[in-house]
Design an enzyme around this catalytic site. Sequence first.
Site, PDB file in Angstrom:
ATOM      1  CB  CYS A  45      22.966  69.763 100.176  1.00  0.00           C
ATOM      2  SG  CYS A  45      24.502  69.185  99.035  1.00  0.00           S
ATOM      3  CG  HIS A  74      21.452  65.410  99.021  1.00  0.00           C
ATOM      4  ND1 HIS A  74      21.557  65.016  97.487  1.00  0.00           N
ATOM      5  CD2 HIS A  74      22.400  66.030  99.268  1.00  0.00           C
ATOM      6  CE1 HIS A  74      22.445  65.763  96.931  1.00  0.00           C
ATOM      7  NE2 HIS A  74      23.056  66.482  97.971  1.00  0.00           N
TER       8      HIS A  74
END
Length: 344
Positions: free
Chosen positions: A130, A242
Amino acid sequence: MGFKVAVVGATGNVGREMLNILDEREFPADEVVAIASRRSQGTEVSFGDATLKVKALEHYDFSDVDICLMSAGGSVSKEWSPKIAAQGAIVIDNSSAWRYDSDVPLIVPEVNADAIAGFSKRNIIANPNCSTAQLVVALKPLHDKAKIKRVVVTTYQSVSGAGKDGMEELDRQTKALYSIQEVEAKKFPKRIAFNVIPHIDVFQDDGYTREEWKMVAETKKILDRKIKLTATCVRVPVFVGHSEAVNIEFEEPITADEARELLRKAPGCIVIDKRENGGYVTPHEAAGEDATYISRIREDATVENGLSMWVVSDNLRKGAALNAVQIAEVLINRKLIAAKKKAA
């Protein structure tokens, strides 16, 4: 006729997001099947307005499946992806099990879609980590312009990257602190509520964690093997999204204004970069969105040809589920796959 798509790991965070995105993007599927382990058999998951009953992986016949989106963890993928691929389905795997296999393409469609043609060696395509996915989306247009020499990245990774257990631990610990109860750490090595943990995945002999190693190896495979990269990966008390502080050194000169314009035009990127209070994107705004957001673009005067920037994305979407569905779309749009029913 459309395609038959199986989602393995359909009860997890990423699996559920895959189902949502297939529906949102009106993926050309005649049939979507939700699959998980035997203990989840019969569980119901949402797919648009419909409800799907989860089927057991151990007993499922994949012979009429065209595309399998796999998000069931590395050990399950190591065992099952080759078996599913042998039945003629193309497996797009979200785990780290196949990313470093030279016969398996590691794909971010905005960055290296042409590499997808190599899928036929194993019938498996790998999704990157990710934190890597959003990074290379932002680096690609800059690398094409001025050739990147070195990247220093610090990540601020949400607890959803550790799955449902990670999200539940942050929720549970936060409630415990507010009610003055004892805080227990199970999923993470230290308390995550109102704290940050500079440790994701296992430590290696050189002192880096495996999460940090993944960013190095994957950026090289996807973008350019000559790029030098060092990472510090940090878990933060954010549920979804994130963030990354990225410092880049280039071979050729590039200004912040040039970088801003390149990124504004680049696929998958949205630049929000006003030098004022709130003139940047945080993970809260990025949650639920498809784009990789770039802010705080500025020149680094400590090196020749240096830039710094802030990169944010929804790790469950671009970092996982969305990227997998985009890979499937590339297969279809480039006519690299035909529906089995149609061919029959």
